[in-house]
Design a protein around this motif. Structure first.
Motif, PDB file in Angstrom:
ATOM      1  N   LEU A  49      -6.306  -3.811 -26.958  1.00  0.00           N
ATOM      2  CA  LEU A  49      -5.904  -2.898 -25.699  1.00  0.00           C
ATOM      3  C   LEU A  49      -4.416  -2.847 -25.878  1.00  0.00           C
ATOM      4  CD1 LEU A  49      -8.190  -4.369 -22.859  1.00  0.00           C
ATOM      5  CD2 LEU A  49      -8.167  -2.049 -23.651  1.00  0.00           C
ATOM      6  N   ARG A  50      -3.776  -3.938 -26.047  1.00  0.00           N
ATOM      7  CA  ARG A  50      -2.117  -3.661 -26.013  1.00  0.00           C
ATOM      8  C   ARG A  50      -1.809  -2.783 -27.051  1.00  0.00           C
ATOM      9  NH1 ARG A  50      -0.687  -8.386 -27.822  1.00  0.00           N
ATOM     10  NH2 ARG A  50      -1.534  -9.532 -26.284  1.00  0.00           N
ATOM     11  N   GLN A  51      -2.247  -2.882 -28.378  1.00  0.00           N
ATOM     12  CA  GLN A  51      -2.282  -2.000 -29.519  1.00  0.00           C
ATOM     13  C   GLN A  51      -2.412  -0.524 -29.028  1.00  0.00           C
ATOM     14  OE1 GLN A  51      -4.894  -1.917 -32.752  1.00  0.00           O
ATOM     15  NE2 GLN A  51      -3.176  -1.512 -34.139  1.00  0.00           N
ATOM     16  N   LEU A  52      -3.520  -0.305 -28.433  1.00  0.00           N
ATOM     17  CA  LEU A  52      -4.098   0.993 -27.920  1.00  0.00           C
ATOM     18  C   LEU A  52      -2.993   1.551 -26.957  1.00  0.00           C
ATOM     19  CD1 LEU A  52      -7.948   0.499 -28.025  1.00  0.00           C
ATOM     20  CD2 LEU A  52      -6.497   1.994 -29.728  1.00  0.00           C
ATOM     21  N   LYS A  53      -2.760   0.850 -26.089  1.00  0.00           N
ATOM     22  CA  LYS A  53      -1.834   1.277 -25.001  1.00  0.00           C
ATOM     23  C   LYS A  53      -0.548   1.668 -25.464  1.00  0.00           C
ATOM     24  CE  LYS A  53      -4.435  -0.784 -21.265  1.00  0.00           C
ATOM     25  NZ  LYS A  53      -4.614  -1.782 -20.100  1.00  0.00           N
ATOM     26  N   THR A  54      -0.004   0.876 -26.288  1.00  0.00           N
ATOM     27  CA  THR A  54       1.239   1.114 -26.916  1.00  0.00           C
ATOM     28  C   THR A  54       1.257   2.411 -27.828  1.00  0.00           C
ATOM     29  OG1 THR A  54       1.915  -1.236 -27.318  1.00  0.00           O
ATOM     30  CG2 THR A  54       3.083   0.351 -28.633  1.00  0.00           C
ATOM     31  N   ARG A  55       0.274   2.764 -28.374  1.00  0.00           N
ATOM     32  CA  ARG A  55       0.029   3.871 -29.207  1.00  0.00           C
ATOM     33  C   ARG A  55       0.035   4.940 -28.166  1.00  0.00           C
ATOM     34  NH1 ARG A  55      -4.771   2.797 -33.017  1.00  0.00           N
ATOM     35  NH2 ARG A  55      -5.099   5.034 -32.834  1.00  0.00           N
ATOM     36  N   LYS A  56      -0.695   4.963 -27.077  1.00  0.00           N
ATOM     37  CA  LYS A  56      -0.884   5.978 -26.251  1.00  0.00           C
ATOM     38  C   LYS A  56       0.515   6.285 -25.442  1.00  0.00           C
ATOM     39  CE  LYS A  56      -3.159   6.695 -21.662  1.00  0.00           C
ATOM     40  NZ  LYS A  56      -3.953   5.919 -20.497  1.00  0.00           N
TER      41      LYS A  56
END
Length: 86
Positions: A49-56
Motif C-alpha cells: 500500500l505504501r508503494q502504491l500510494k507513493t507511485r500515485k
C-alpha cells in the motif's frame, strides 16, 4: 548554450503534453483501483500500500507539473487549454 532559452509551446507540443496528462490520469485511476483492491483484502500489505500510494502521489505531482506548463503557456500565448475556463 540553452541557459535561459525557453522552449516555445507549439500546438503539437501542447497536444503531446495533453496526451501525456491523459495517460497519467489513466495510470492514476488504475492505481486507485489497485489500492482499493489491496485495502479490501483480508490481510492488506502495508508495504505494498505504501508503494502504491507513493507511485500515485508521484503521478499526481507529474500531472500537476504538466498542467502548470500548459496553463503558463496558454497565459503567455493565448492558447486555450482543455478543462480551462475562458
Amino acid at each position: 548554450n540553452r541557459k535561459g532559452n525557453k522552449m516555445k509551446m507549439t500546438p503539437d507540443r501542447a497536444d503531446s503534453i495533453e496526451a501525456r496528462i491523459e495517460s497519467l490520469r489513466q495510470r492514476h485511476a488504475r492505481l486507485e483501483d489497485t489500492i482499493h483492491s489491496e485495502t479490501t483484502r483480508p490481510l492488506p500489505s502495508t508495504a505494498r500500500l505504501r508503494q502504491l500510494k507513493t507511485r500515485k502521489l508521484l503521478l499526481k505531482d507529474e500531472m500537476a507539473y504538466y498542467d502548470g506548463v500548459l496553463r503558463t503557456s496558454s497565459t503567455l500565448g493565448g492558447r486555450h487549454v482543455k478543462g480551462q475556463s475562458a
